[in-house]
Design a protein around this motif. Structure first.
Motif, PDB file in Angstrom:
ATOM      1  N   LEU A   1       0.828  -1.201   0.000  1.00 20.07           N
ATOM      2  CA  LEU A   1       0.000   0.000   0.000  1.00 20.07           C
ATOM      3  C   LEU A   1       0.863   1.252   0.000  1.00 20.07           C
ATOM      4  CD1 LEU A   1      -2.754   1.386   0.196  1.00 20.07           C
ATOM      5  CD2 LEU A   1      -2.619   1.152   2.689  1.00 20.07           C
ATOM      6  N   ALA A   2       1.871   1.292   0.886  1.00 20.22           N
ATOM      7  CA  ALA A   2       2.766   2.453   0.933  1.00 20.22           C
ATOM      8  C   ALA A   2       3.538   2.594  -0.376  1.00 20.22           C
ATOM      9  CB  ALA A   2       3.735   2.312   2.106  1.00 20.22           C
ATOM     10  N   THR A   3       3.889   1.469  -0.997  1.00 22.93           N
ATOM     11  CA  THR A   3       4.621   1.508  -2.261  1.00 22.93           C
ATOM     12  C   THR A   3       3.767   2.113  -3.367  1.00 22.93           C
ATOM     13  OG1 THR A   3       5.900  -0.450  -1.638  1.00 22.93           O
ATOM     14  CG2 THR A   3       5.810   0.113  -3.973  1.00 22.93           C
ATOM     15  N   ILE A   4       2.530   1.609  -3.520  1.00 18.90           N
ATOM     16  CA  ILE A   4       1.665   2.099  -4.585  1.00 18.90           C
ATOM     17  C   ILE A   4       1.324   3.572  -4.387  1.00 18.90           C
ATOM     18  CG2 ILE A   4      -0.616   1.850  -5.635  1.00 18.90           C
ATOM     19  CD1 ILE A   4      -0.464  -1.131  -4.996  1.00 18.90           C
ATOM     20  N   VAL A   5       0.946   3.938  -3.157  1.00 17.20           N
ATOM     21  CA  VAL A   5       0.614   5.345  -2.888  1.00 17.20           C
ATOM     22  C   VAL A   5       1.826   6.234  -3.141  1.00 17.20           C
ATOM     23  CG1 VAL A   5      -0.059   6.980  -1.091  1.00 17.20           C
ATOM     24  CG2 VAL A   5      -1.225   4.784  -1.269  1.00 17.20           C
ATOM     25  N   GLY A   6       3.016   5.776  -2.696  1.00 19.90           N
ATOM     26  CA  GLY A   6       4.229   6.552  -2.921  1.00 19.90           C
ATOM     27  C   GLY A   6       4.531   6.736  -4.391  1.00 19.90           C
ATOM     28  N   VAL A   7       4.384   5.662  -5.184  1.00 14.80           N
ATOM     29  CA  VAL A   7       4.645   5.753  -6.621  1.00 14.80           C
ATOM     30  C   VAL A   7       3.665   6.711  -7.295  1.00 14.80           C
ATOM     31  CG1 VAL A   7       4.563   4.455  -8.788  1.00 14.80           C
ATOM     32  CG2 VAL A   7       5.736   3.502  -6.805  1.00 14.80           C
ATOM     33  N   LEU A   8       2.380   6.620  -6.945  1.00 18.26           N
ATOM     34  CA  LEU A   8       1.378   7.498  -7.546  1.00 18.26           C
ATOM     35  C   LEU A   8       1.614   8.960  -7.161  1.00 18.26           C
ATOM     36  CD1 LEU A   8      -1.860   5.337  -7.120  1.00 18.26           C
ATOM     37  CD2 LEU A   8      -0.488   5.678  -9.181  1.00 18.26           C
TER      38      LEU A   8
ATOM     39  N   LEU B   1      11.949   7.531  -7.952  1.00 14.33           N
ATOM     40  CA  LEU B   1      12.511   7.938  -6.657  1.00 14.33           C
ATOM     41  C   LEU B   1      11.582   7.640  -5.493  1.00 14.33           C
ATOM     42  CD1 LEU B   1      14.042  11.400  -7.646  1.00 14.33           C
ATOM     43  CD2 LEU B   1      15.316   9.368  -6.961  1.00 14.33           C
ATOM     44  N   ALA B   2      10.343   7.256  -5.784  1.00 14.00           N
ATOM     45  CA  ALA B   2       9.361   7.089  -4.712  1.00 14.00           C
ATOM     46  C   ALA B   2       9.774   6.007  -3.717  1.00 14.00           C
ATOM     47  CB  ALA B   2       7.988   6.760  -5.314  1.00 14.00           C
ATOM     48  N   ILE B   3      10.253   4.856  -4.209  1.00 16.85           N
ATOM     49  CA  ILE B   3      10.559   3.739  -3.313  1.00 16.85           C
ATOM     50  C   ILE B   3      11.718   4.064  -2.376  1.00 16.85           C
ATOM     51  CG2 ILE B   3      11.099   1.298  -3.171  1.00 16.85           C
ATOM     52  CD1 ILE B   3       8.341   1.988  -4.282  1.00 16.85           C
ATOM     53  N   PRO B   4      12.887   4.500  -2.886  1.00 15.29           N
ATOM     54  CA  PRO B   4      13.942   4.860  -1.922  1.00 15.29           C
ATOM     55  C   PRO B   4      13.539   6.020  -1.027  1.00 15.29           C
ATOM     56  CG  PRO B   4      14.552   5.526  -4.147  1.00 15.29           C
ATOM     57  CD  PRO B   4      13.344   4.657  -4.269  1.00 15.29           C
ATOM     58  N   GLY B   5      12.717   6.947  -1.555  1.00 12.86           N
ATOM     59  CA  GLY B   5      12.264   8.059  -0.731  1.00 12.86           C
ATOM     60  C   GLY B   5      11.386   7.595   0.416  1.00 12.86           C
ATOM     61  N   VAL B   6      10.435   6.705   0.121  1.00 11.42           N
ATOM     62  CA  VAL B   6       9.563   6.172   1.169  1.00 11.42           C
ATOM     63  C   VAL B   6      10.368   5.333   2.158  1.00 11.42           C
ATOM     64  CG1 VAL B   6       7.620   4.618   1.608  1.00 11.42           C
ATOM     65  CG2 VAL B   6       7.500   6.241  -0.274  1.00 11.42           C
ATOM     66  N   ALA B   7      11.349   4.566   1.652  1.00  6.59           N
ATOM     67  CA  ALA B   7      12.178   3.745   2.543  1.00  6.59           C
ATOM     68  C   ALA B   7      12.999   4.607   3.499  1.00  6.59           C
ATOM     69  CB  ALA B   7      13.105   2.860   1.707  1.00  6.59           C
ATOM     70  N   VAL B   8      13.556   5.710   2.997  1.00 12.67           N
ATOM     71  CA  VAL B   8      14.313   6.629   3.852  1.00 12.67           C
ATOM     72  C   VAL B   8      13.395   7.287   4.880  1.00 12.67           C
ATOM     73  CG1 VAL B   8      15.583   8.823   3.861  1.00 12.67           C
ATOM     74  CG2 VAL B   8      16.170   7.048   2.197  1.00 12.67           C
ATOM     75  N   LEU B   9      12.199   7.677   4.444  1.00 12.39           N
ATOM     76  CA  LEU B   9      11.244   8.255   5.391  1.00 12.39           C
ATOM     77  C   LEU B   9      10.890   7.268   6.495  1.00 12.39           C
ATOM     78  CD1 LEU B   9       8.761  10.210   3.068  1.00 12.39           C
ATOM     79  CD2 LEU B   9      10.442  11.173   4.659  1.00 12.39           C
ATOM     80  N   LYS B  10      10.749   5.994   6.123  1.00  9.95           N
ATOM     81  CA  LYS B  10      10.421   4.982   7.147  1.00  9.95           C
ATOM     82  C   LYS B  10      11.548   4.846   8.169  1.00  9.95           C
ATOM     83  CE  LYS B  10       8.836   0.275   7.870  1.00  9.95           C
ATOM     84  NZ  LYS B  10       9.681   0.108   9.072  1.00  9.95           N
ATOM     85  N   VAL B  11      12.799   4.917   7.702  1.00 15.05           N
ATOM     86  CA  VAL B  11      13.930   4.862   8.631  1.00 15.05           C
ATOM     87  C   VAL B  11      13.849   6.018   9.619  1.00 15.05           C
ATOM     88  CG1 VAL B  11      16.435   5.109   8.808  1.00 15.05           C
ATOM     89  CG2 VAL B  11      15.450   3.636   7.051  1.00 15.05           C
ATOM     90  N   ILE B  12      13.540   7.211   9.123  1.00 12.89           N
ATOM     91  CA  ILE B  12      13.429   8.388   9.994  1.00 12.89           C
ATOM     92  C   ILE B  12      12.254   8.240  10.947  1.00 12.89           C
ATOM     93  CG2 ILE B  12      13.055  10.886  10.028  1.00 12.89           C
ATOM     94  CD1 ILE B  12      14.446  10.991   7.284  1.00 12.89           C
ATOM     95  N   PHE B  13      11.111   7.800  10.419  1.00 10.18           N
ATOM     96  CA  PHE B  13       9.914   7.664  11.257  1.00 10.18           C
ATOM     97  C   PHE B  13      10.136   6.647  12.379  1.00 10.18           C
ATOM     98  CE2 PHE B  13       7.033   8.904   7.448  1.00 10.18           C
ATOM     99  CZ  PHE B  13       7.424  10.221   7.613  1.00 10.18           C
ATOM    100  N   ASP B  14      10.827   5.547  12.061  1.00 10.40           N
ATOM    101  CA  ASP B  14      11.055   4.510  13.071  1.00 10.40           C
ATOM    102  C   ASP B  14      11.960   4.995  14.200  1.00 10.40           C
ATOM    103  OD1 ASP B  14       9.460   2.686  11.783  1.00 10.40           O
ATOM    104  OD2 ASP B  14      11.109   1.705  10.709  1.00 10.40           O
ATOM    105  N   ARG B  15      12.769   6.010  13.944  1.00  6.93           N
ATOM    106  CA  ARG B  15      13.737   6.484  14.936  1.00  6.93           C
ATOM    107  C   ARG B  15      13.258   7.701  15.714  1.00  6.93           C
ATOM    108  NH1 ARG B  15      17.904   3.110  16.435  1.00  6.93           N
ATOM    109  NH2 ARG B  15      18.377   1.746  14.659  1.00  6.93           N
TER     110      ARG B  15
END
Length: 364
Positions: A302-309, A322-336
């Motif tokens: 879900l996060a992947t599709i929404v991020g890509v759109l 760029l959506a996937i690495p961008g969302v992945a980096v955001l998740k790293v920040i959010f988790d911390r």
């Protein structure tokens, strides 16, 4: 309806989060010509950083290490572009034959429409003529858009190497700035986040290159075995479009099947092209992505599709990539960050780790 004071902090945090997301989206949309080359450069810099460190350990000066690593990467990129260009030119060499086949398909389609919907061929031709006239009137705008696209391509070719060199050269300075900005509160946490973001970016790009190579090889093998015309060209297009999650493979299926319909004398080849692409997509989604890319980029579908759109709506095709690495980096920040952990949980994929463990156990 009144809201108790105990709930105020939650709504304040939610409001600030939504406002921040809105400001980031607005900045991306307005300044995408500046930011997108910078983001691509950050990914390339993260990928080249281990090579630069390796060369520096061999007593090679920092500037020479960066230039050497960057030059090798650019040679590989231009080699891929040259290979793609040659395949496109080979395809265009048969443009006359393809045009005749395409015109024959149009005539067959017109006869089918006339028989089933009782719309005369003359009326259909008139509609096509009117549509062509409308396209001619919008020609200057189309040329302007094309020129803008070419301008963007040249800006990428110029600025990405420059940005990448500067990011690698001033890496320590940028890291010191970020750490100093949080020295009184979360210095250790900032260092950890930077390291994890770097690891995610490196793993994503390297995994994506490996995945693209495997997908291209499987596509090419399937098409060559079946004797599909322009097998290498179609396999390369399918592998490149596969870089765009979900949407790219759908476009690849449609494009490759249309080209096969036009160029192949055997209509069954169209179905076989679709079967090969779907089989490779199944292998990619269930085996390649979880093992090669998914071990670090742990975000749900879900996060992947929404991020890509969202990336496509804000920044076009580069934004989708760029959506996937961008969302992945955001998740790293959010988790911390304590106040943002709920967002990281929402973006996570709890079943991904179990799936990867099962695949590893099956392989071993």
């Amino acid at each position: 309806m009144t809201i108790s004071n105990e709930s105020d902090p939650f709504y304040k945090r939610l409001s600030l989060n939504l406002i921040s997301i809105g400001l980031i989206a607005a900045a991306l949309y307005i300044a995408q010509d500046i930011l997108l080359p910078l983001f691509f450069s950050m990914l390339l810099a993260a990928l080249l950083l281990p090579a630069v460190k390796f060369l520096q350990r061999k007593k090679i000066p920092k500037i020479v290490s960066i230039i050497l690593s960057l030059t090798i990467s650019l040679v590989l990129v231009f080699g891929i572009l040259y290979f793609l260009t040659t395949q496109v030119l080979n395809f265009l060499d048969d443009s006359d034959m393809i045009e005749d086949k395409f015109n024959g398909l149009i005539r067959d389609a017109q006869r089918w429409v006339s028989q089933n919907f009782h719309v005369g061929i003359r009326k259909q031709n008139q509609y096509i003529h009117d549509t062509a006239e409308k396209i001619k009137t919008s020609g200057p705008a189309l040329v302007g858009q094309t020129f803008l696209s070419l301008t963007e391509i040249f800006s990428y070719l110029i600025f990405i190497p420059i940005y990448t060199f500067l990011l690698l050269y001033y890496k320590d300075l940028i890291k010191k700035f970020l750490v100093d900005s949080f020295r009184n509160s979360s210095e250790h946490q900032v260092v950890t986040i930077l390291q994890e973001c770097q690891n995610v970016s490196q793993h994503y790009i390297l995994g994506l290159l490996i995945e693209m190579t495997i997908v291209f090889s499987l596509n090419a093998a399937g098409f060559l075995i079946l004797g599909i015309p322009y097998a290498i060209f179609l396999a390369l297009v399918g592998a490149l479009l596969n870089l765009i999650p979900y949407v790219g493979m759908l476009v690849a299926n449609i494009f490759c099947m249309i080209i096969t319909l036009i160029s192949s004398p055997d209509i069954s080849n169209v179905l076989w092209v679709g079967v090969v692409l779907m089989a490779v997509q199944f292998i990619d989604n269930n085996f390649l992505m979880p093992l090669i890319v998914g071990s670090k980029v742990r975000i749900n579908a879900l996060a992947t599709i929404v991020g890509v759109l969202i990336g496509g709506a804000l920044c076009g095709v580069p934004g989708m990539f760029l959506a996937i690495p961008g969302v992945a980096v955001l998740k790293v920040i959010f988790d911390r960050v304590d106040g943002l952990k709920a967002w990281g949980t929402l973006m996570g994929d709890p079943g991904a780790d179990k799936q990867r463990e099962k695949l590893k156990d099956a392989i071993h």
